[in-house]
Design an enzyme around this catalytic site. Structure first.
Site, mmCIF file in Angstrom:
data_model
loop_
_atom_site.group_PDB
_atom_site.id
_atom_site.type_symbol
_atom_site.label_atom_id
_atom_site.label_comp_id
_atom_site.label_asym_id
_atom_site.label_seq_id
_atom_site.Cartn_x
_atom_site.Cartn_y
_atom_site.Cartn_z
ATOM 1 N N ASN A 197 28.965 36.628 -15.106
ATOM 2 C CA ASN A 197 27.533 36.900 -15.009
ATOM 3 C C ASN A 197 27.223 38.369 -14.753
ATOM 4 O OD1 ASN A 197 26.552 34.421 -15.657
ATOM 5 N ND2 ASN A 197 25.907 33.854 -13.587
ATOM 6 N N TYR A 198 28.257 39.166 -14.480
ATOM 7 C CA TYR A 198 28.092 40.620 -14.440
ATOM 8 C C TYR A 198 28.699 41.197 -15.712
ATOM 9 C CZ TYR A 198 27.036 39.917 -9.466
ATOM 10 O OH TYR A 198 26.485 39.510 -8.279
ATOM 11 N N ARG A 199 28.116 40.821 -16.843
ATOM 12 C CA ARG A 199 28.617 41.203 -18.152
ATOM 13 C C ARG A 199 28.979 42.688 -18.183
ATOM 14 N NH1 ARG A 199 29.784 37.057 -21.794
ATOM 15 N NH2 ARG A 199 28.100 35.528 -21.809
#
Length: 534
Positions: free
Chosen positions: A475-477
């Site tokens: 989710n922290y691409r």
């Protein structure tokens, strides 16, 4: 179809679309796609009012409103040929089927917080499915469950739970404007991580539109696909319309505190000790640390600030006992602490202490900025020399631009198997680091300088964090760690360069699920799971 106020701005953007790498309508016209949507939807009249093209007066406001990263809010950023804002699942099914028919890729946007803009950007002709209208939350307090649609924000979910019960909650994120769809798809975590695990750990059913346009639930999709969508990242397997979640008990009173310590107040030694105890403290206690630099003197002297941002699921008396025995070096006092309800703590950690609960219903963020983020997982405590090296590098950047957030693990996270969900970062992790560099103004030169700094800092940290693979949070691409090919196929080896960092050994199972459910690789982006045939 909305067709008002065609301006020069719209014309220029439309010309940009026509010069895209692939021309989606070389044979067909946009009208054909719109007609396809009407034919495939249950209510043709309704969907005609839910589609925006570059000649619509509202197109750019709809496109821009939830883009959080200003690096991607530029005239040169790729724009969609269509934005579909569905009100009904049939609109999603129609968009999926018609996009396949006319050779368009799909981007799925819930809240617009994707760090690399993958929910609203593409280098090939594409359609955005913007889920903002699908945001109902149905809470069953007696059953302690809720159905929440993917267009809902985390704040809306929290608010609706609090409407029904002040002793139920949900272990999702701190930022209330984050969309549920992307958040749950990548795992999702917040201040109750150590007590109840990830948001995805508490998902018990879902509804998904697959690449064939079928609406599936847990039973009809099967356990492999249901496993994959809970932590495997958004945009790979279909459009998740809604999620059924299991709510969790929270006490009537919780305690919050954020004591601040600087280098002059022994912050370095405290960070060393925090690394040794934070994952071993009782799981009712979550103490993350937010680190940033600050000017501390008239001559530009710099220091580091460490904010020990803490939630305790209980009253202040019990917390003080826990801190006295578990982390006495921080010297927490009663004056540091505030008792409140759990839903009030949601406001506290979101920075809305003085606001009414209704602020959680605000879908628009007041924190838009230019930013670049990265992540790491730490399995062995970083020595004092390593910490001091961090501080020195922070001082090379502008004051307040770089931030680190250290999130402790242990507790429930250490009890769940690495393979239970695609999210593999469980036992053995001391804490996760999020690196942020954020700024509010400047052109390409300013952006390049800040992005270069965080990449350099990330390189410095390699010696202190997990290895083989160097783990990262989906989710922290972060496209720096590897990407798929924009056009053509991507093979397993190429994708594993980034896939194993996010998923470790679970990447292999994700690829096999993808191969089974989307062999043609319709749902794809720069870091989507590829099928084996690719």
């Amino acid at each position: 179809m909305k067709m008002a106020n065609f301006t020069l701005h719209h014309l220029l953007s439309f010309l940009l679309l026509l010069s895209a790498p692939l021309i989606a309508f070389a044979v067909s016209t946009p009208e054909d796609f719109l007609q396809c949507l009407s034919l495939r939807s249950e209510n043709a009249t309704t969907i005609s009012g839910l589609v925006y093209t570059p000649i619509n007066s509202s197109y750019f406001s709809v496109l821009d409103i939830t883009i959080q990263n200003l690096r991607f809010l530029t005239p040169s950023a790729p724009k969609p040929l269509f934005i579909v804002t569905p009100l009904h699942v049939s609109h999603i099914q129609a968009t999926t089927i018609c996009s396949r028919q006319y050779g368009l890729q799909i981007r799925i946007r819930s809240g617009g917080h994707d760090y690399e803009g993958l929910s609203y950007l593409s280098e090939v002709p594409f359609v955005i499915i913007d889920m903002a209208n699908l945001r109902s939350v149905t809470v069953d307090a007696e059953d302690e469950t809720a159905w929440v649609q993917s267009g809902s924000t985390v704040g809306e979910l929290y608010y609706r739970i609090a409407e029904k019960s002040r002793t139920l909650g949900f272990p999702a994120g701190v930022c209330p404007t984050v969309g549920v769809g992307g958040h749950f798809s990548g795992g999702g975590y917040g201040m109750m991580l150590r007590k109840y695990g990830l948001a995805a750990d508490n998902v018990i059913d879902a509804q998904l539109v697959d690449a064939q346009g079928r609406l599936l639930d847990r039973e009809s999709m099967g356990e492999d696909l249901f496993w994959a969508i809970r932590g495997g990242g958004g945009g790979s397997f279909g459009v998740v319309v809604s999620w059924k979640v299991e709510l969790v008990p929270v006490p009537s009173t919780v305690t919050v505190l954020t004591p601040l310590r600087t280098l002059e107040q022994n912050a370095t030694n405290l960070m060393q000790q925090w690394q040794l105890v934070a994952n071993k403290l009782p799981d009712d206690l979550f103490m993350r640390v937010i680190l940033q630099s600050k000017n501390s003197g008239p001559n530009g002297t710099r220091t580091m600030e460490a904010f020990f941002n803490t939630l305790y699921l209980g009253g202040v008396d019990a917390l003080l006992e826990v801190m006295k025995s578990g982390f006495p070096e921080l010297n927490v006092t009663r004056l540091d602490c505030t008792e409140m309800s759990w839903i009030e703590s949601v406001l506290y950690f979101a920075g809305f202490q003085e606001e009414p609960l209704e602020v959680l219903l605000n879908r628009t963020s007041n924190t838009k900025s230019f930013f670049k983020n990265k992540s790491d997982y730490v399995r062995e405590a970083i020595p004092e020399s390593g910490l001091e090296g961090m501080w020195e590098r922070f001082f090379d950047e502008d004051e307040g631009v770089p931030i680190m957030i250290w999130n402790p693990y242990g507790g429930k996270m250490a009890e769940i198997s690495e393979s239970a969900l695609p999210f593999p970062h469980r036992a053995g992790v001391l804490y996760k680091i999020q690196y942020l560099t954020a700024w509010t103004a400047g052109g390409n030169e300013v952006s390049s300088r800040h992005v270069s700094w965080i990449r350099s800092f990330y390189s410095y940290m390699a010696q202190y964090v997990s290895k083989s693979p160097r783990e990262a949070y989906i989710n922290y691409r972060d496209l720096d760690i590897g990407t798929n090919n924009v056009k053509g196929n991507t093979d397993y080896k190429q994708a594993s360069a980034w896939g194993e960092k996010y998923f470790k050994y679970n990447f292999d199972r994700l690829v096999h699920v993808k191969t089974a459910v989307d062999l043609g690789n319709f749902f794809r982006h720069e870091q989507s799971i590829p099928p084996l045939s690719s």
